[in-house]
Design a protein around this motif. Structure first.
Motif, PDB file in Angstrom:
ATOM      1  N   GLU A 180       0.844  -1.189   0.000  1.00  0.00           N
ATOM      2  CA  GLU A 180       0.000   0.000   0.000  1.00  0.00           C
ATOM      3  C   GLU A 180       0.877   1.236   0.000  1.00  0.00           C
ATOM      4  O   GLU A 180       2.045   1.201   0.392  1.00  0.00           O
ATOM      5  N   GLU A 181       0.302   2.335  -0.461  1.00  0.00           N
ATOM      6  CA  GLU A 181       1.000   3.615  -0.466  1.00  0.00           C
ATOM      7  C   GLU A 181       0.237   4.563   0.446  1.00  0.00           C
ATOM      8  O   GLU A 181      -1.003   4.590   0.430  1.00  0.00           O
ATOM      9  N   LEU A 182       0.980   5.338   1.248  1.00  0.00           N
ATOM     10  CA  LEU A 182       0.364   6.231   2.215  1.00  0.00           C
ATOM     11  C   LEU A 182       0.814   7.656   1.957  1.00  0.00           C
ATOM     12  O   LEU A 182       1.990   7.901   1.673  1.00  0.00           O
ATOM     13  N   ASP A 183      -0.110   8.600   2.046  1.00  0.00           N
ATOM     14  CA  ASP A 183       0.154  10.008   1.794  1.00  0.00           C
ATOM     15  C   ASP A 183      -0.352  10.800   2.998  1.00  0.00           C
ATOM     16  O   ASP A 183      -1.554  10.786   3.295  1.00  0.00           O
ATOM     17  N   LEU A 184       0.571  11.462   3.699  1.00  0.00           N
ATOM     18  CA  LEU A 184       0.230  12.184   4.918  1.00  0.00           C
ATOM     19  C   LEU A 184       0.500  13.671   4.735  1.00  0.00           C
ATOM     20  O   LEU A 184       1.617  14.076   4.413  1.00  0.00           O
ATOM     21  N   VAL A 185      -0.529  14.483   4.928  1.00  0.00           N
ATOM     22  CA  VAL A 185      -0.395  15.942   4.870  1.00  0.00           C
ATOM     23  C   VAL A 185      -0.776  16.507   6.233  1.00  0.00           C
ATOM     24  O   VAL A 185      -1.886  16.271   6.721  1.00  0.00           O
ATOM     25  N   LYS A 207      -4.167  14.712   7.563  1.00  0.00           N
ATOM     26  CA  LYS A 207      -4.985  13.799   6.757  1.00  0.00           C
ATOM     27  C   LYS A 207      -4.083  12.726   6.155  1.00  0.00           C
ATOM     28  O   LYS A 207      -3.064  13.029   5.533  1.00  0.00           O
ATOM     29  N   LEU A 208      -4.480  11.479   6.348  1.00  0.00           N
ATOM     30  CA  LEU A 208      -3.733  10.348   5.817  1.00  0.00           C
ATOM     31  C   LEU A 208      -4.603   9.632   4.788  1.00  0.00           C
ATOM     32  O   LEU A 208      -5.747   9.275   5.063  1.00  0.00           O
ATOM     33  N   THR A 209      -4.046   9.450   3.582  1.00  0.00           N
ATOM     34  CA  THR A 209      -4.741   8.717   2.530  1.00  0.00           C
ATOM     35  C   THR A 209      -3.967   7.444   2.235  1.00  0.00           C
ATOM     36  O   THR A 209      -2.752   7.469   2.041  1.00  0.00           O
ATOM     37  N   ARG A 210      -4.679   6.320   2.193  1.00  0.00           N
ATOM     38  CA  ARG A 210      -4.085   5.019   1.890  1.00  0.00           C
ATOM     39  C   ARG A 210      -4.542   4.569   0.508  1.00  0.00           C
ATOM     40  O   ARG A 210      -5.736   4.600   0.200  1.00  0.00           O
ATOM     41  N   PHE A 211      -3.592   4.123  -0.291  1.00  0.00           N
ATOM     42  CA  PHE A 211      -3.881   3.600  -1.616  1.00  0.00           C
ATOM     43  C   PHE A 211      -3.398   2.157  -1.686  1.00  0.00           C
ATOM     44  O   PHE A 211      -2.261   1.865  -1.306  1.00  0.00           O
ATOM     45  N   LEU A 212      -4.241   1.268  -2.165  1.00  0.00           N
ATOM     46  CA  LEU A 212      -3.789  -0.093  -2.422  1.00  0.00           C
ATOM     47  C   LEU A 212      -2.944  -0.099  -3.681  1.00  0.00           C
ATOM     48  O   LEU A 212      -3.273   0.562  -4.669  1.00  0.00           O
ATOM     49  N   ALA A 256      -8.689   1.991  -5.574  1.00  0.00           N
ATOM     50  CA  ALA A 256      -9.361   2.198  -4.292  1.00  0.00           C
ATOM     51  C   ALA A 256      -8.451   2.915  -3.298  1.00  0.00           C
ATOM     52  O   ALA A 256      -7.249   2.651  -3.222  1.00  0.00           O
ATOM     53  N   SER A 257      -9.020   3.853  -2.547  1.00  0.00           N
ATOM     54  CA  SER A 257      -8.259   4.563  -1.525  1.00  0.00           C
ATOM     55  C   SER A 257      -9.177   4.873  -0.351  1.00  0.00           C
ATOM     56  O   SER A 257     -10.400   4.846  -0.473  1.00  0.00           O
TER      57      SER A 257
END
Length: 206
Positions: A38-43, A50-55, A61-62
């Protein structure tokens, strides 16, 4: 490294990393294991985080979630002894490869580090028992780096902890955990990578 431009400061930070973790399930028929990427994007900003998770490799899907503000308190020390003590307050095993891997992962997925802070992290890793240069490598994101590794069974199984560093900037590019002697009850071959993190973005607003 200390002479490079300082990226710390400002009111907003952006961190992005990709991770692979071994997922294991035990049922009546036995144990099955697979690596879940998974890929994680934290701002983070003054208004919240806000943390967004991407498979990865499983479609678009996220999931987005609000997360607490930083759990580390205060500035990251720039001396290795002060950094070790600071990390130990949250990760008591930081003096060994397993604990250091955990502490450093938590740190670089919460904070954008300045060159001086990155240098302290590298000195802490260099002082770990058994740490040695593994050689030049290309990380999972296709970037050239130098790998440093140390072995430990503190997590329960003999494991090699590898840290990949950009030799120019001192940026930690990634971490890897590899079973070296036994998989225990895990249904994986030996040697086998059971965890990997690739640190893709670390930016601070000016």
């Amino acid at each position: 490294m200390e002479g490079l431009a300082d990226g710390a400061g400002g009111g907003q930070s952006h961190l992005r990393w990709r991770q692979w973790a071994l997922w294991t399930r035990t049922e009546a028929g036995g144990t099955s294991s697979k690596v879940v990427p998974e890929e994680l994007d934290l701002v983070r900003s003054p208004g919240g985080a806000k943390l967004t998770r991407f498979l990865v490799d499983e479609g678009p899907a996220s999931a987005t979630e609000q997360v607490p503000q930083e759990t580390w308190q205060g500035e990251v020390p720039q001396s290795v002894d002060a950094l070790r003590a600071w990390l130990r307050s949250r990760t008591p095993g930081v003096d060994g490869p397993a604990g250091a891997a955990e502490a450093v992962h938590d740190l670089v997925t919460e904070r954008v580090l300045s060159p001086g802070q990155r240098a302290a992290v590298l000195r802490l890793l260099a002082a770990l028992p058994g740490m040695a240069v593994s050689g030049e490598v290309v990380d999972r994101a296709g970037r050239p780096g130098v790998a440093f590794s140390a072995d430990s069974a503190a997590g329960g199984l003999p494991t090699r902890y590898t840290f990949i560093v950009d030799p120019v900037s001192g940026q930690l590019l990634g971490q890897e955990e590899t079973l070296t002697e036994s998989a225990g009850k895990l249904n994986v071959p030996v040697p086998s990578v059971i965890g990997y993190d690739a640190y893709l973005v670390a930016q601070q607003a000016p």
